[in-house]
Motif scaffolding. Structure first.
Motif, PDB file in Angstrom:
ATOM      1  N   CYS A   5       0.726  -1.429   0.008  1.00 21.95           N
ATOM      2  CA  CYS A   5       0.164  -0.245  -0.003  1.00 21.95           C
ATOM      3  C   CYS A   5       0.858   1.468  -0.116  1.00 21.95           C
ATOM      4  O   CYS A   5       0.893   2.612  -0.787  1.00 21.95           O
ATOM      5  CB  CYS A   5      -0.645  -0.375   0.831  1.00 21.95           C
ATOM      6  SG  CYS A   5      -2.242  -1.445   1.469  1.00 21.95           S
ATOM      7  N   PHE A   6       2.038   1.048   0.314  1.00 16.72           N
ATOM      8  CA  PHE A   6       2.895   2.627   0.687  1.00 16.72           C
ATOM      9  C   PHE A   6       3.235   2.429  -0.777  1.00 16.72           C
ATOM     10  O   PHE A   6       3.455   3.732  -0.899  1.00 16.72           O
ATOM     11  CB  PHE A   6       4.174   2.231   1.190  1.00 16.72           C
ATOM     12  CG  PHE A   6       4.892   2.788   1.783  1.00 16.72           C
ATOM     13  CD1 PHE A   6       4.838   4.325   2.581  1.00 16.72           C
ATOM     14  CD2 PHE A   6       6.200   3.490   0.986  1.00 16.72           C
ATOM     15  CE1 PHE A   6       5.706   5.486   2.260  1.00 16.72           C
ATOM     16  CE2 PHE A   6       6.696   4.597   0.941  1.00 16.72           C
ATOM     17  CZ  PHE A   6       7.127   5.423   1.474  1.00 16.72           C
ATOM     18  N   VAL A   7       4.014   1.280  -1.396  1.00 17.89           N
ATOM     19  CA  VAL A   7       4.241   1.895  -3.305  1.00 17.89           C
ATOM     20  C   VAL A   7       3.125   2.502  -3.632  1.00 17.89           C
ATOM     21  O   VAL A   7       2.880   3.553  -4.457  1.00 17.89           O
ATOM     22  CB  VAL A   7       4.736   0.508  -3.793  1.00 17.89           C
ATOM     23  CG1 VAL A   7       4.493   0.852  -5.272  1.00 17.89           C
ATOM     24  CG2 VAL A   7       5.812  -0.038  -3.140  1.00 17.89           C
ATOM     25  N   ILE A   8       1.661   1.869  -3.543  1.00 17.55           N
ATOM     26  CA  ILE A   8       0.442   2.454  -4.090  1.00 17.55           C
ATOM     27  C   ILE A   8       0.526   3.984  -3.925  1.00 17.55           C
ATOM     28  O   ILE A   8      -0.479   4.100  -4.936  1.00 17.55           O
ATOM     29  CB  ILE A   8      -0.747   0.950  -3.910  1.00 17.55           C
ATOM     30  CG1 ILE A   8      -0.479  -0.007  -4.401  1.00 17.55           C
ATOM     31  CG2 ILE A   8      -2.024   2.512  -4.423  1.00 17.55           C
ATOM     32  CD1 ILE A   8      -1.811  -0.873  -4.204  1.00 17.55           C
ATOM     33  N   PHE A   9       0.374   4.207  -2.616  1.00 13.13           N
ATOM     34  CA  PHE A   9      -0.047   5.526  -2.694  1.00 13.13           C
ATOM     35  C   PHE A   9       1.045   6.679  -2.638  1.00 13.13           C
ATOM     36  O   PHE A   9       0.068   8.017  -2.734  1.00 13.13           O
ATOM     37  CB  PHE A   9      -1.055   5.256  -1.010  1.00 13.13           C
ATOM     38  CG  PHE A   9      -2.430   4.602  -1.280  1.00 13.13           C
ATOM     39  CD1 PHE A   9      -3.393   5.557  -1.943  1.00 13.13           C
ATOM     40  CD2 PHE A   9      -2.185   3.494  -0.331  1.00 13.13           C
ATOM     41  CE1 PHE A   9      -4.777   4.678  -1.228  1.00 13.13           C
ATOM     42  CE2 PHE A   9      -3.376   2.908  -1.098  1.00 13.13           C
ATOM     43  CZ  PHE A   9      -4.742   3.164  -0.940  1.00 13.13           C
TER      44      PHE A   9
END
Length: 680
Positions: free
Chosen positions: A260-264
């Protein structure tokens, strides 16, 4: 109510043995007690597989698999479908995450000999999954119909032309046409969403069935079925459910945090997960400066490029994928786990991993003689690892293997960190010796620093005004809508229609199509000026900002100006009245580290570049500082149009990460509760 549910379960179970299947694969499937960190990646592979299947289904609902509509439909998903950008980023990030966890899952098999008897079939099914996954990723990579999608497919498909006799016909059959076209895209779409997922799911099921038939390996390589209690339960085993299901929830929590860190916060991942040329629509007449497949193919692509002959390069490429299939029969060691093997295994494995990582990095970079030589060395190490395995595994001295599993074995945390540092050094030093990049990110000079801010509304509003006054006459924003920009930038509708819409017949929900007719543009400029919607993602804001500041006088050019970033560009200096006319003057030679080249004896700057700095020949309406501030606003606005949801994305990301942290805490507490009475 509970009696009704139990009755329904029993009724179904009498006709479909769901309880027996559950017991076989979960409730009464006994796994070793000493699974460690490396055993998380199998379940994470399943998590990513489910993510790819679900997000893929949602993406197909809005995707247009045609050469004319594919690229635009992806932008439609990103901009106009409610939360479509999350689905797209989950899918694009999931593709890279899939390969990361699968590569680590395969590495675990190398560590602990999980391919050795009686698990040969598990390894074969796993390798088939990997090959199908590569095919699935390749055909899916073509679907966005960006520049790298198109040209990457052109390069990879043309490789099959090296096959004697049938090569050319095979290439035509794969394309479905004599060139890569909409027909190719359409058949790749069918393969990506129907054919290959069916094969992939079937192989995953076979992989799990084969695993549960012979049982899981463990870090000691000990067969837990040899020691059972009076009920036939392995003494060193524990029911997969609920113990390992709750245990794996912790790993899923950590994975989701990173995912999620990569996605957001960094969905492009520096151009590795979403490559910058893919933010330009496919153009068969414009070749990218450097064509390379996406990162998870690059180790094998480097093997291909290391061989100068096209046919033998293709053979080496195919062999590099095929040779791991033979691993169960190449390894002659009497023990499974590297814990009980000698120094030869450890040296061979470290060299293999380092060479594989080097090949992966080299495949991303443009080839040079030194890089090609390094790729050839690493290719030899890669193949040597497998071809000489029967020799070094036979000669390697082994340690006694315990009768039962241990929970304190292995090299420990610091030993693991030392191994990673060693692999890192063996990877970094050869790459550094092979040479750094041969040019700056902005061509002949280092890019100027700029940090765009999607929350700076005054800057965005001024940038929108500059765009409409100076850029819109030639360059469109054809994937952006008037009302979306007005809403995001806080511009009232009456001001929007009065200042940002030149055609009164246009509706506020329309796309910002080019104000200049294509035929007229070709007469004036020789080509249609590019759309600017995604220019800051394809080129990066730093490039765009530097470009807009580096026009200078050049009487040899048709419009009397040139540009240091984009030499001999055909674009006139539309912002000349604001900046004024700059002239080249003798200035310092820039070094590739961003500094200035200096005389080694005197330490003074080397004034050798005839265009090392600028002087103002004709003043404009703005001072240099005012012009730089205006260009910041313009670039900030174009960065916003390239990804209008960036501020919302980051804001949502904070809450998602907090939720994942809470999920991990509860998973950890639940795992501790279940495992507190388990003997270690």
């Amino acid at each position: 109510m509970s009696n009704m549910l139990v009755g329904l379960r029993d009724w179904v179970d009498a006709r479909l043995p769901i309880v027996r299947a559950w017991d076989t694969h979960m409730g009464k499937y006994y796994a070793p007690k000493n699974f460690n960190f490396w055993y998380f990646f199998g379940v994470l592979s399943l998590v990513v597989l489910v993510n790819q299947l679900l997000t893929g289904v949602w993406l197909t609902m809005s995707f247009n698999p045609s050469a004319e509509g594919a690229f635009a439909s992806v932008e439609y998903i990103m901009r106009d479908v409610d939360y479509g950008w999350i689905i797209r980023y989950m899918h694009s990030t999931g593709a890279s995450a899939f390969f990361i966890v699968v590569y680590l899952h395969m590495f675990r098999a190398l560590l602990y000999g999980s391919y050795k008897k009686p698990r040969e079939l598990i390894w074969i099914f796993g390798m088939l999954i990997f090959v199908v996954l590569m095919a699935e990723a390749f055909v899916g990579y073509v679907l966005p119909w960006g520049q790298m999608s198109y040209w990457g497919a052109q390069v990879i498909i043309s490789l099959f032309g090296a096959i004697p006799v049938v090569g050319d016909d095979l290439v035509t059959w794969i394309r479905g046409d004599y060139l890569i076209s909409g027909i190719t895209l359409n058949r790749f779409f069918a393969l990506h969403v129907v054919a290959l997922p069916i094969v992939l799911l079937a192989l995953v099921v076979l992989h799990l069935l084969a695993l549960h038939e012979v049982g899981s390996n463990n870090p000691d390589g000990v067969d837990i079925k040899k020691h059972k209690d009076e009920n036939g339960v392995p003494l060193d085993g524990i029911a997969f459910h609920p113990y390992y299901t709750v245990h794996d929830l912790q790993a899923i929590g950590v994975f989701l945090f990173v995912f999620c860190f990569v996605i957001f916060f960094m969905p492009e991942m520096g151009g590795y997960f979403l490559e910058f040329p893919n933010f330009e629509e496919a153009n068969s007449l414009k070749t990218p400066a450097h064509i390379a497949p996406t990162w998870y193919f690059t180790p094998f692509y480097s093997v291909l490029r290391a061989v100068p002959d096209k046919f033998w390069g293709f053979v080496a490429f195919a062999a590099s994928v095929a040779i791991p299939f033979m691993l169960p029969w190449l390894d002659r060691s009497p023990v499974n786990s590297w814990r009980y093997r000698g120094w030869m295994t450890k040296v061979a494995l470290v060299l293999f991993v380092s060479s594989f990582l080097i090949l992966g990095v080299l495949g991303v970079k443009s080839p040079t003689p030194s890089r090609t030589f390094l790729a050839q060395i690493c290719s030899i190490i890669y193949f040597g690892f497998f071809l000489f395995m029967p020799i070094w595994t036979s000669l390697d001295k082994t340690k006694p293997v315990p009768e039962r599993v241990t929970t304190d074995g292995g090299i420990g945390f610091w030993g693991s960190m030392g191994g990673l540092v060693l692999i890192g050094i063996l990877t970094f030093l050869p790459l550094e010796a092979a040479g750094s990049e041969s040019e700056f990110k902005c061509g002949a000079l280092e890019c100027d620093e700029i940090v765009v801010n999607p929350n700076d509304l005054p800057s965005l509003q001024n940038g929108a005004k500059l765009y409409m006054n100076y850029c819109y006459g030639c360059h469109s924003l054809k994937y952006s809508r008037y009302n979306r920009i007005a809403s995001d930038l806080g511009i009232p509708e009456d001001l929007l229609q009065a200042n940002l819409m030149f055609d009164p017949s246009e509706k506020t929900g329309a796309l910002m199509q080019n104000a200049m007719d294509d035929d007229l543009a070709k007469v004036w400029f020789g080509a249609t000026p590019p759309d600017l919607t995604l220019v800051s993602r394809a080129r990066k804001p730093e490039w765009l900002y530097t470009y807009l500041r580096n026009f200078h006088k050049d009487d040899s050019r048709p419009y009397g100006v040139n540009n240091r970033v984009f030499k001999d560009v055909g674009m006139p200096h539309m912002l000349l009245e604001l900046q004024g006319m700059q002239e080249c003057a003798m200035g310092p030679v820039k070094a590739h580290n961003g500094g200035v080249k200096r005389d080694p004896l005197t330490g003074e700057d080397l004034l050798q570049d005839p265009c090392g700095k600028f002087t103002i020949a004709e003043a404009g309406l703005m001072t240099p500082d005012e012009y730089d501030a205006a260009m910041y606003d313009l670039v900030n606005f174009l960065a916003y149009t390239a990804e209008p949801i960036v501020a919302k994305r980051q804001r949502i990301g904070v809450y998602v990460l907090l939720f994942v942290v809470l999920f991990f805490i509860f998973a950890w507490l639940l795992n501790r509760e279940y495992w507190k009475d388990v003997e270690h």
